[in-house]
Write an enzyme that holds these catalytic residues in place. Structure first.
Site, mmCIF file in Angstrom:
data_model
loop_
_atom_site.group_PDB
_atom_site.id
_atom_site.type_symbol
_atom_site.label_atom_id
_atom_site.label_comp_id
_atom_site.label_asym_id
_atom_site.label_seq_id
_atom_site.Cartn_x
_atom_site.Cartn_y
_atom_site.Cartn_z
ATOM 1 N N SER A 142 -17.596 23.165 -13.191
ATOM 2 C CA SER A 142 -16.682 23.010 -14.323
ATOM 3 C C SER A 142 -16.908 24.096 -15.371
ATOM 4 C CB SER A 142 -16.930 21.641 -14.950
ATOM 5 O OG SER A 142 -16.404 21.592 -16.249
ATOM 6 N N TYR A 167 -22.072 15.511 -18.574
ATOM 7 C CA TYR A 167 -21.141 15.951 -17.528
ATOM 8 C C TYR A 167 -21.440 17.412 -17.157
ATOM 9 C CZ TYR A 167 -16.758 17.591 -15.455
ATOM 10 O OH TYR A 167 -15.815 18.163 -14.625
HETATM 11 N N1 LIG Z 1 -9.096 18.390 -13.677
HETATM 12 C C1 LIG Z 1 -9.782 19.295 -14.367
HETATM 13 O O1 LIG Z 1 -9.284 19.892 -15.327
HETATM 14 C C2 LIG Z 1 -11.202 19.616 -13.996
HETATM 15 C C3 LIG Z 1 -11.901 20.563 -14.765
HETATM 16 C C4 LIG Z 1 -13.217 20.876 -14.428
HETATM 17 C C5 LIG Z 1 -13.801 20.290 -13.321
HETATM 18 N N2 LIG Z 1 -13.113 19.357 -12.598
HETATM 19 C C6 LIG Z 1 -13.785 18.753 -11.451
HETATM 20 O O2 LIG Z 1 -12.915 18.809 -10.338
HETATM 21 C C7 LIG Z 1 -13.090 17.662 -9.515
HETATM 22 C C8 LIG Z 1 -11.788 16.950 -9.306
HETATM 23 O O3 LIG Z 1 -11.256 16.584 -10.567
HETATM 24 P P1 LIG Z 1 -9.938 15.731 -10.738
HETATM 25 O O4 LIG Z 1 -9.278 16.203 -11.973
HETATM 26 O O5 LIG Z 1 -9.183 15.709 -9.465
HETATM 27 O O6 LIG Z 1 -10.574 14.306 -11.056
HETATM 28 P P2 LIG Z 1 -10.171 12.854 -10.526
HETATM 29 O O7 LIG Z 1 -10.976 11.900 -11.353
HETATM 30 O O8 LIG Z 1 -8.698 12.694 -10.527
HETATM 31 O O9 LIG Z 1 -10.690 12.858 -9.041
HETATM 32 C C9 LIG Z 1 -11.995 12.533 -8.655
HETATM 33 C C10 LIG Z 1 -11.912 11.435 -7.616
HETATM 34 O O10 LIG Z 1 -13.235 11.174 -7.184
HETATM 35 C C11 LIG Z 1 -13.395 9.792 -7.001
HETATM 36 N N3 LIG Z 1 -14.818 9.474 -7.177
HETATM 37 C C12 LIG Z 1 -15.536 9.527 -8.325
HETATM 38 N N4 LIG Z 1 -16.813 9.172 -8.099
HETATM 39 C C13 LIG Z 1 -16.907 8.907 -6.776
HETATM 40 C C14 LIG Z 1 -17.966 8.474 -5.934
HETATM 41 N N5 LIG Z 1 -19.170 8.256 -6.424
HETATM 42 N N6 LIG Z 1 -17.708 8.295 -4.617
HETATM 43 C C15 LIG Z 1 -16.464 8.523 -4.115
HETATM 44 N N7 LIG Z 1 -15.419 8.910 -4.865
HETATM 45 C C16 LIG Z 1 -15.639 9.102 -6.176
HETATM 46 C C17 LIG Z 1 -12.516 9.135 -8.057
HETATM 47 O O11 LIG Z 1 -12.094 7.828 -7.683
HETATM 48 C C18 LIG Z 1 -11.352 10.113 -8.168
HETATM 49 O O12 LIG Z 1 -10.250 9.694 -7.411
HETATM 50 C C19 LIG Z 1 -14.159 16.815 -10.208
HETATM 51 O O13 LIG Z 1 -15.411 17.142 -9.661
HETATM 52 C C20 LIG Z 1 -14.108 17.289 -11.646
HETATM 53 O O14 LIG Z 1 -15.330 17.089 -12.294
HETATM 54 C C21 LIG Z 1 -11.826 19.020 -12.905
#
Ligand SMILES: NC(=O)c1ccc[n+]([C@@H]2O[C@H](COP(=O)([O-])OP(=O)(O)OC[C@H]3O[C@@H](n4cnc5c(N)ncnc54)[C@H](O)[C@@H]3O)[C@@H](O)[C@H]2O)c1
Length: 341
Positions: A142, A167
């Protein structure tokens, strides 16, 4: 290619799965479908991938999809036994870890959720990759790892030793552990520092959705740091194109070049004022926002901007969706999803 996508019911995981399937890859999606935000949105995304809610809801049950190359299983990353069994059974070539407890602000109230998913769950994946000879682990880091870095744009050469949220610390530790596993066990790992991703099927806890909800319902929206925030907003379609290029990329050459461990920024290479972003949402909804100007939130940073030169050079990454185009696509979806005219 046989690929595991963790977090497949999540925002980015859903889009990535769809793209990989369109390119005829075999995709296994896992997710624990937790209720950090509305689970109906997660089931609706799975539905787009041809998986129905009733079967997806059962833990450990393999759910086939109308799309012949996709199957989904509800699994917790922390469930070491279930993860090991899945890896032994499927023998993945590539693993893309997008499952995580996301959100900067939530980590202040719920620190254990971050340790369970982002640390314990992540180590389970690393171990399973190691023992089943996965060739390449691609994982979400991130932009928050840059912490209080004030040098703009953010470069992967900058020091990232000062995270200001748990985080961010969990994502930085993912990068550290990836280095260890690439070094010790000889498989490729690629960490991707995502920068504020937005677009259709986006997260209800993130700015675009929160602003759209407030404006539509004529309720005040919270504008932090008195509107003086800037973000490298990245359209989800550009993001998954980039991730796909990395997944399909060759790992043999990385081995030869002694570059098994890699970390990249994946953003839009541009920083946009929050006020301009809000203006685009207002324009597409045809309504003005009532802005509640607030102080900066703990754990948050005022400006992000990704230097993506390395990803362009190494993988031909090419983000080309402007905020105007991307916000329009997001609001078009938002209206349909919420049955608005
Ligand atoms: N969306 C953004 O702007 C952004 C920015 C920086 C980093 N990220 C990273 O990108 C990745 C995806 O982000 P996103 O926006 O799609 O988030 P999201 O929350 O929509 O997707 C993450 C998914 O992981 C699942 N999950 C969480 N913990 C879990 C576990 N222990 N076991 C199984 N499933 C689990 C959740 O149910 C969720 O559906 C994440 O790692 C997030 O930290 C996203």
């Amino acid at each position: 290619m046989k690929i595991l996508v963790t977090g497949a019911a999540g925002f980015i995981g859903y889009h990535l799965s769809e793209l990989l399937l369109s390119r005829d890859h075999q995709v296994v999606g896992i997710d624990n479908i937790n209720d950090y935000y509305d689970v109906n949105l997660k089931y609706a995304r799975l539905n787009q991938l041809g998986v129905d809610k009733e079967t997806a809801a059962v833990f450990g049950q393999e759910t086939t999809s109308q799309s012949k190359n996709f199957k989904f299983i509800r699994i917790n990353l922390e469930d070491r036994e279930a993860i090991n069994q899945l890896f032994q059974q499927e023998q993945f070539q590539v693993v893309c870890n997008l499952a995580a407890q996301a959100g900067v602000r939530y980590s202040i109230e719920n620190p254990h959720a971050y340790v369970d998913s982002n640390i314990v769950g992540y180590v389970n994946l690393l171990e399973a990759c190691r023992h089943t000879k996965v060739e390449h682990l691609v994982y979400a880091s991130s932009s928050s790892v840059y912490g209080l870095n004030s040098k703009i744009p953010f470069s992967t050469k900058d020091t990232v030793d000062t995270p200001i949220s748990l985080y961010a610390a969990s994502k930085k530790s993912n990068e550290l552990m990836a280095h260890t596993y690439s070094h010790l066990f000889g498989f490729a790992t690629t960490g991707l520092r995502f920068f504020t991703v937005y677009g259709p099927w986006g997260r209800p806890d993130m700015a675009a959705y929160l602003f759209a909800e407030g404006i539509r319902k004529e309720e005040p929206i919270k504008v932090f740091n008195h509107g003086k925030m800037e973000r490298d907003f990245t359209y989800v379609g550009d993001i998954v194109q980039g991730v796909m290029r990395i997944i399909e990329g060759e790992v043999a050459t990385r081995k030869e070049k002694n570059e098994l461990y890699k970390v990249y920024n994946i953003g839009n290479n541009n920083s946009v004022k929050l006020s301009d972003y809000i203006e685009n949402i207002e324009k597409n909804l045809g309504k003005k926002a009532q802005k509640n100007m607030m102080d900066m939130q703990p754990g948050d940073v005022a400006k992000t901007w990704a230097d993506v030169t390395e990803l362009i050079e190494d993988y031909g990454y090419s983000p080309n969706t402007t905020v105007e185009e991307g916000v329009k696509k997001f609001i078009d979806w938002y209206k349909i999803y919420n049955n608005l005219k």
